[in-house]
Design an enzyme around this catalytic site. Sequence first.
Site, short mmCIF file in Angstrom:
data_model
loop_
_atom_site.label_atom_id
_atom_site.label_comp_id
_atom_site.label_asym_id
_atom_site.label_seq_id
_atom_site.Cartn_x
_atom_site.Cartn_y
_atom_site.Cartn_z
N ASP A 1 48.95 -42.49 -1.56
CA ASP A 1 48.11 -43.62 -1.17
C ASP A 1 47.22 -43.95 -2.37
O ASP A 1 46.87 -43.07 -3.15
CB ASP A 1 47.27 -43.22 0.06
CG ASP A 1 46.77 -44.43 0.80
OD1 ASP A 1 46.97 -45.56 0.32
OD2 ASP A 1 46.15 -44.25 1.86
N ASP B 1 53.02 -42.61 8.56
CA ASP B 1 52.26 -41.41 8.23
C ASP B 1 51.11 -41.35 9.21
O ASP B 1 50.61 -42.38 9.64
CB ASP B 1 51.69 -41.47 6.81
CG ASP B 1 50.46 -42.35 6.74
OD1 ASP B 1 50.63 -43.58 6.76
OD2 ASP B 1 49.33 -41.82 6.70
N CYS C 1 61.85 -27.32 23.14
CA CYS C 1 61.47 -27.59 21.74
C CYS C 1 62.08 -26.50 20.84
O CYS C 1 62.05 -25.33 21.18
CB CYS C 1 59.95 -27.61 21.59
SG CYS C 1 59.43 -27.82 19.87
N CYS D 1 61.04 -25.71 17.79
CA CYS D 1 60.14 -25.28 16.72
C CYS D 1 59.91 -23.77 16.75
O CYS D 1 60.15 -23.12 17.76
CB CYS D 1 58.80 -26.04 16.78
SG CYS D 1 57.56 -25.27 17.84
N CYS E 1 57.49 -22.60 19.60
CA CYS E 1 58.06 -22.61 20.95
C CYS E 1 59.17 -21.58 21.11
O CYS E 1 59.40 -21.06 22.20
CB CYS E 1 58.57 -24.01 21.31
SG CYS E 1 57.22 -25.16 21.59
N HIS F 1 54.21 -26.76 15.84
CA HIS F 1 54.82 -27.47 16.97
C HIS F 1 54.64 -28.99 16.84
O HIS F 1 55.61 -29.74 16.98
CB HIS F 1 54.26 -27.00 18.32
CG HIS F 1 54.66 -27.91 19.44
ND1 HIS F 1 55.91 -27.85 20.04
CD2 HIS F 1 54.03 -28.98 19.99
CE1 HIS F 1 56.01 -28.82 20.93
NE2 HIS F 1 54.89 -29.52 20.93
ZN LIG Z 1 57.49 -26.55 19.77
#
Ligand SMILES: [Zn+2]
Length: 385
Positions: A95, A268, A306, A308, A311, A337
Site C-alpha cells: 500500500d 485485503d 474446517c 485448518c 480445527c 483458523h
Molecule cells: Zn478452522
Amino acid sequence: MSHERMFELIKRDTTSKARVGRLNTAHGAVDTPVFMSVGTQASVKALDPRELREMGTQIILGNTYHLNIRPGMEIITAAGGLHQFMNWQAPILTDSGGFQVFSLATIRKIQAHGVEFRSHLDGSLLFLGPKEAMKIQATLGSDIAMVFDDCPPHTSTPRELRGAVDRTVRWARECREQPRSPGQLVFGIVQGAANPALREECAKELVGMAFDGYAIGGVSVGEPEPEMMRAIEITEPFLPANQPRYAMGLGTPAQLVELVARGVDMFDCVLPTRVARNGTAFTRKGSISVKGGAYKADFRPIEEGCDCFACQHFTRAYIRHLLNVGEILGLRLLSVHNTRMYLKVMEDIRAAILAGTFDALRREFATNYIPTQKVLLARAAAADR
Ligand SMILES: [Zn+2]
C-alpha cells in the site's frame, strides 16, 4: 509485460460479474479472486511464513507508511528488499501510505506534491507524496505497488471530495512517471466516495494512464455497507474487464462473496487476525465469540468440517481456556483458523465460478451468514491496517 500475459481472464460467471483469473507477478502467479493477508509491519500478525504457505496464502500486503518509519529503508536495502527481510518468497503488494497519512497521522499541510504530516509514533515531521511513496515501494521491491492517493473520510463535503479526486488523479500521473523495481506492477486507485460522477471521472482519468490494475479506494472508511456496495457498483463499469480490480480494506466473508459477484478480483482485510485477537472466530454462519462462556465445555472444533490446523487438532473449550488465561497460543490458533477460513472461502468461490455453481454459493452465504455488529464495528475501526 503485456496486459494479456500479466492478467489472464480464465472464466466469467453467467449469473453475475464474478470471474476467475490469474495474475502473473515477478514472484509467481496469483489465482483470483484472491484474499491477501495483511502484513502491515512485515508480519501477518501472529502467523509465520511457513504456516501462511501451508494455509494456501498466495500474496500478502506490506505498508509503505509503517515500514518507512520502522525499520526504515536503510535496513530494508541492507536486507536486500522486503521479500528477503521477512523471508516471504511469494508475491507482495504494498500500500502506498496514502490511507495511513489521511487516517492515522496528524496532517500539517497538504501540498501540491504530497502531504506534510506528523508521525503517529513520535510526532516527528515527515513528508510523503507520489515520488516518495514510489521510491519507498521500489526499495521494498514489492510485486505490486499502489499509487499515492488522497483517501478522504466518508463524511467529507462535496468540495472536499472534489479536491481529493483532483489530487488523486494528479498524484497518480506523478506516480506513473517514477522508476519501479524490476518487474513491479503499479495499480491506480479510484476515489470519489459514493458520487457516481466523481467515480466515473476518476476511473476514466486513471484508465487513460494505463496502469497494470485498478483499485477501488475510499471504501472501508467507516461508511455503512449499502454505501460501500454502491461505491463498487458505480466504479466497476469504468474499469477494463481484462485487468485486475482490487477493493481495498474489505470485508467480512459474506461481503467478499457479494463483491466478487460485482466483479472484484482482489481483497485485503485486517479482520481475520484483528477479531482473532478479540477472541472471535469466523464461520460460514457468521462470527462466534470463542471467549464466551458458552464454549467452556464444548469439545467440538471451532467450525465443523474446517481443514485448518486449529480445527484439526484443538477444541473450542481448549482455545477458550487459552484465551481466558492469556496464553498467546489461543490468539495464534484463532488467527490460523480465521485466515484459513477466508482463504477457503476464496478457493470455494474460484471452484464454484469454474464449475458454474457460483450463484448457489452466493445464495448459501446470503441465507446462512449472520453478520454481527461487533465485527462490522471492528471493520469501521480498521485504520491501523
Ligand atoms: Zn478452522
